[in-house]
Design an enzyme around this catalytic site. Sequence first.
Site, PDB file in Angstrom:
ATOM      1  CB  SER A 186     -23.503 -30.211   9.661  1.00 45.32           C
ATOM      2  OG  SER A 186     -22.913 -29.830  10.903  1.00 45.32           O
ATOM      3  CG  HIS A 213     -22.952 -31.666   4.837  1.00 46.30           C
ATOM      4  ND1 HIS A 213     -22.972 -31.666   6.193  1.00 46.30           N
ATOM      5  CD2 HIS A 213     -21.842 -30.992   4.263  1.00 46.30           C
ATOM      6  CE1 HIS A 213     -21.955 -31.037   6.586  1.00 46.30           C
ATOM      7  NE2 HIS A 213     -21.453 -30.604   5.419  1.00 46.30           N
ATOM      8  N   GLY A 225     -26.409 -34.015   9.402  1.00 48.26           N
ATOM      9  CA  GLY A 225     -26.296 -33.129  10.768  1.00 48.26           C
ATOM     10  C   GLY A 225     -26.609 -33.822  11.859  1.00 48.26           C
ATOM     11  CB  ALA A 226     -25.735 -34.857  14.756  1.00 42.12           C
ATOM     12  N   GLY A 235     -30.695 -34.689  19.827  1.00 44.46           N
ATOM     13  CA  GLY A 235     -31.832 -35.206  19.772  1.00 44.46           C
ATOM     14  C   GLY A 235     -32.507 -35.304  18.440  1.00 44.46           C
TER      15      GLY A 235
END
Length: 515
Positions: A106, A347, A349-350, A353
Amino acid sequence: MTTASNVVGISRRGLLGGAVAGAAALALSACSSSPSSEPTTTSASDVSTGFDELDAKIEEGMKAYAIPGVAVGVLAGGQEYIKGYGVTNVDHPVPVDGDTVFRIGSTTKTFTGTTLMRLVDQDKVDLDAPVRRYLPDFAVADPSASAAVTVRQLLNHTSGWLGDDLQDFGRGDDALSRYVASMSRLPQLTPPGAVFAYNNAGLVVAGRIIEVVTGSTYEAAVQNLLLDPLELRHTRYFSDQIIGFNIAASHNVVDAKPVVDNGFWEFPRSCNPTGSLISSVRDQLRYARFHLGDGTAPNGTRLLSQQALVAMRSNPGAGGTLQVELTGMGVAWMLRPSAENETIVQHGGAWQGQRSGFFMVPSRNFAMTLLTNSEGGAQLTTDLFADDWALRRFARITNTPAEPQTLSAADLAPYEGRYVTEQITESGSLERVVIEFEGRDGRLHGTMKDLADPSTHPDEDADTSAHLGFAFYRPDYGLDLGPDGQLLGTRSNFVRDPNGNVAWLRMHGRLYRRQ
């Protein structure tokens, strides 16, 4: 290793999660600290010692959390530090370096926001104009919200509709337009501009505005307006653009060991504005330099006015929590307070994995970015981006205090009960996540269940469940608890209605309606 973040639906693939990627499942230090009396600047030798301490912390985390590969970049004290650790793939090990590419999740949203700000600077977009000025047919389920929502509200996550919509509309250039057309089914949870709730769908709308205004695909517009001018040569949207790069494979964690997962390659094009960028830590640090700078590219060409850069991290919308406590969001950047009243711009993100973190403290000319290739990276990003170790060590600032309290049964009673949220999967099906809370031993304890079929009775046929809880540190705000009641180092909060009643739980930035 099983965690709440990879067991239940709202984080099934991290769902393009934001500030810190995923919930930690190991006992980590709470986000509680006292204002620092240390000086606000550091010597070159002290910064170098800090880099050595960072190395040790990362290497320790890699072992503890089953992370095969990590890349880190830091700007501090006028020095730049870039380093790779471990390997890209446990089955075919190649060393990670500063140019190894990972999915940044993200943090992509900030690239969408920065590209849109270029159009604002060119007087082609007005942040406070209604979305329908650029997309006349735009509609969600609520007609008044459809007409009223503004471009800014897309970017500061206050549009108010259900935001976890990951529908896949194929690989064609019409993926975003088809996605936005499908949003007419999305229910309105809160009025536009009123409440912060992390909203992936809103960023897709922002990406579609970029397409319409530029007359090109979203990806081409970002490439032309941002990636190429910043010379981010290892930052791309599509897998066929990274042939020949050193690629960090995704890994799951099974029995405390990393196992290769093919999740790196799967990403719906319709969600590209929310989280699909592939990048290296060297490119991420160059991006940080741009945002800490005066708006010019490496060759001296002006990309953004200084005013536009500052505007991206100013004028926050409604605040709340997304793993950390937020003042609110600016233009795609999370704005996080500190005990010293210095703003942290953040920020992260994901994706499956792949877990990452990114933050800056403009007043201290500090930035840090971390990329990992394992679900275990959720814990390391919590260590380094929710806890304030790195902020204290390199920027001399600390988290706002959060001392856990023991509440009476009467004080806990208003928060007890059932909370429900929904999400739309890549196939377009609706899933429901249910949390049940009860007060016990001065804290809230509960279970979370992911129901693939919303018509299924909440007590039957649940796909999975996880234990969670909260230790309140002030009214409505709590530190997250793990399955054994340990503090996880992340924060969540409850939201009240106009009558003062608890109406929502906000966890991982998402709203769960109290039933």
